[in-house]
Design a protein around this motif. Structure first.
Motif, short mmCIF file in Angstrom:
data_model
loop_
_atom_site.label_atom_id
_atom_site.label_comp_id
_atom_site.label_asym_id
_atom_site.label_seq_id
_atom_site.Cartn_x
_atom_site.Cartn_y
_atom_site.Cartn_z
N THR A 227 13.83 18.87 -13.82
CA THR A 227 13.47 18.34 -12.50
C THR A 227 12.20 17.51 -12.57
OG1 THR A 227 14.49 20.26 -11.43
CG2 THR A 227 12.93 18.99 -10.11
N SER A 228 11.21 18.00 -13.29
CA SER A 228 9.95 17.26 -13.43
C SER A 228 10.16 15.93 -14.14
CB SER A 228 8.93 18.12 -14.19
OG SER A 228 7.72 17.43 -14.31
N VAL A 229 11.00 15.91 -15.17
CA VAL A 229 11.28 14.68 -15.90
C VAL A 229 12.02 13.68 -15.02
CG1 VAL A 229 12.58 13.72 -17.85
CG2 VAL A 229 11.18 15.76 -18.18
N ILE A 230 12.96 14.15 -14.23
CA ILE A 230 13.71 13.25 -13.33
C ILE A 230 12.77 12.64 -12.29
CG2 ILE A 230 15.45 13.22 -11.49
CD1 ILE A 230 17.03 15.27 -13.22
N ILE A 231 11.89 13.45 -11.73
CA ILE A 231 10.92 12.93 -10.76
C ILE A 231 9.99 11.93 -11.42
CG2 ILE A 231 8.97 13.57 -9.27
CD1 ILE A 231 10.48 16.23 -8.74
N THR B 23 0.83 -1.21 0.00
CA THR B 23 0.00 0.00 0.00
C THR B 23 0.87 1.25 0.00
OG1 THR B 23 -1.77 -1.18 1.17
CG2 THR B 23 -1.82 1.23 1.23
N LEU B 24 1.91 1.26 0.83
CA LEU B 24 2.82 2.41 0.85
C LEU B 24 3.57 2.55 -0.47
CD1 LEU B 24 4.18 2.18 4.50
CD2 LEU B 24 2.53 3.82 3.57
N LEU B 25 3.96 1.40 -1.05
CA LEU B 25 4.65 1.43 -2.34
C LEU B 25 3.72 1.95 -3.44
CD1 LEU B 25 7.29 0.80 -3.78
CD2 LEU B 25 6.46 -1.52 -4.14
N ARG B 26 2.44 1.74 -3.29
CA ARG B 26 1.49 2.27 -4.27
C ARG B 26 1.20 3.75 -4.03
NH1 ARG B 26 -0.66 -1.06 -7.72
NH2 ARG B 26 -0.29 -3.27 -7.46
N LEU B 27 1.37 4.22 -2.80
CA LEU B 27 1.16 5.65 -2.52
C LEU B 27 2.37 6.52 -2.91
CD1 LEU B 27 -0.69 5.56 0.91
CD2 LEU B 27 -1.60 6.32 -1.28
N PHE B 28 3.56 5.96 -2.82
CA PHE B 28 4.77 6.73 -3.11
C PHE B 28 4.79 7.30 -4.53
CE2 PHE B 28 9.41 7.04 -3.99
CZ PHE B 28 9.64 8.13 -3.17
N PRO B 29 4.43 6.51 -5.59
CA PRO B 29 4.41 7.12 -6.92
C PRO B 29 3.37 8.22 -7.06
CG PRO B 29 4.00 4.76 -7.08
CD PRO B 29 4.20 5.08 -5.64
N MET B 30 2.33 8.19 -6.22
CA MET B 30 1.35 9.26 -6.25
C MET B 30 2.01 10.57 -5.84
SD MET B 30 -2.16 9.88 -4.08
CE MET B 30 -1.27 10.30 -2.62
N VAL B 31 2.81 10.53 -4.79
CA VAL B 31 3.52 11.72 -4.33
C VAL B 31 4.47 12.21 -5.42
CG1 VAL B 31 5.17 12.57 -2.62
CG2 VAL B 31 3.31 11.07 -1.90
N LEU B 32 5.20 11.29 -6.03
CA LEU B 32 6.12 11.67 -7.10
C LEU B 32 5.38 12.26 -8.30
CD1 LEU B 32 8.52 8.57 -7.05
CD2 LEU B 32 9.02 10.88 -6.23
N SER B 33 4.28 11.64 -8.69
CA SER B 33 3.52 12.12 -9.85
C SER B 33 2.92 13.50 -9.60
CB SER B 33 2.41 11.13 -10.21
OG SER B 33 2.96 9.93 -10.68
N VAL B 34 2.38 13.70 -8.42
CA VAL B 34 1.80 15.01 -8.10
C VAL B 34 2.90 16.07 -8.06
CG1 VAL B 34 0.67 16.34 -6.26
CG2 VAL B 34 -0.24 14.13 -6.93
N THR B 35 4.05 15.73 -7.50
CA THR B 35 5.17 16.68 -7.46
C THR B 35 5.62 17.06 -8.87
OG1 THR B 35 5.90 15.75 -5.35
CG2 THR B 35 7.50 17.07 -6.58
N ALA B 36 5.81 16.06 -9.73
CA ALA B 36 6.23 16.33 -11.11
C ALA B 36 5.16 17.13 -11.85
CB ALA B 36 6.50 15.02 -11.84
N LEU B 37 3.91 16.82 -11.61
CA LEU B 37 2.80 17.53 -12.25
C LEU B 37 2.78 19.00 -11.84
CD1 LEU B 37 -0.70 16.26 -12.82
CD2 LEU B 37 -0.51 18.26 -11.42
#
Length: 192
Positions: free
Chosen positions: A146-150, A23-37
């Protein structure tokens, strides 16, 4: 492996720890995606000599914004889906596997296209007389990079999730059984 029955839900001993990690591993890409967005949405720069540029002016960056938004939404939904304890069924395992694969390739494509745009912004393309834009729009290029790296960090997370869901699917369920038909063609039938 010990199996215990909890109410009407069958689960493996120790799976709550694995379930929490997934569940945490599935939430972590959400944080990354929102940050990059967010970084990409706020990426714009104006100069007195060359005018202004915004990330939404470029198709590759628009695709990156949309893909990160979709991936963030999927991450939230899939985290909720895996957090709720249920028995592991073939249809549930196939659903996670299927969507994990689709989202992994979608975010990989968005990151790759955006990386190409960033590369061209830094290096230009003399063959089509396109000069490098980062000389004039340095702040814009740094934020886009930065967005592409994230985004590629999110790709790594989705690749890991794809491995987990494929392992879960193909280790717990038997392969389809082939039955010859009367026309000499074999057809696969899934048995659960």
């Amino acid at each position: 492996m010990d199996i215990m029955v909890v109410g009407s839900v069958t689960e493996e001993k120790g799976s709550t720890g694995v379930q929490t990690v997934e569940t945490l591993l599935r939430l972590f890409p959400m944080v990354l995606s929102v940050t990059a967005l967010v970084i990409m949405l706020k990426d714009s720069q104006t100069t007195t000599d060359f005018g202004s540029i915004s990330s939404l002016d470029l198709g590759g960056f628009k695709y990156l914004v949309y893909a990160n938004g979709i991936c963030a939404g999927y991450s939230l939904l899939s985290a909720f889906y895996t957090a709720v304890p249920r028995s592991s069924t073939m249809s549930r395992a196939w659903s996670l596997f299927f969507f994990d694969q689709i989202l992994t390739y979608m975010i990989l494509a968005a990151g790759t296209v955006s990386a190409e745009v960033v590369y061209l912004a830094y290096k230009g393309d003399e063959a089509v007389t396109w000069s490098e834009a980062c000389v004039s729009f340095g702040g814009f290029c740094r934020k886009a990079t930065t967005s592409v790296i994230i985004t590629f960090a999110a790709v790594a997370c989705y690749a890991g999730l794809s491995f987990i869901s494929s392992y879960r699917l193909f280790s717990r369920f038997d392969p389809p059984v082939s039955y010859p038909s009367n026309k000499g063609v074999e057809s696969a039938v899934f048995q659960g």
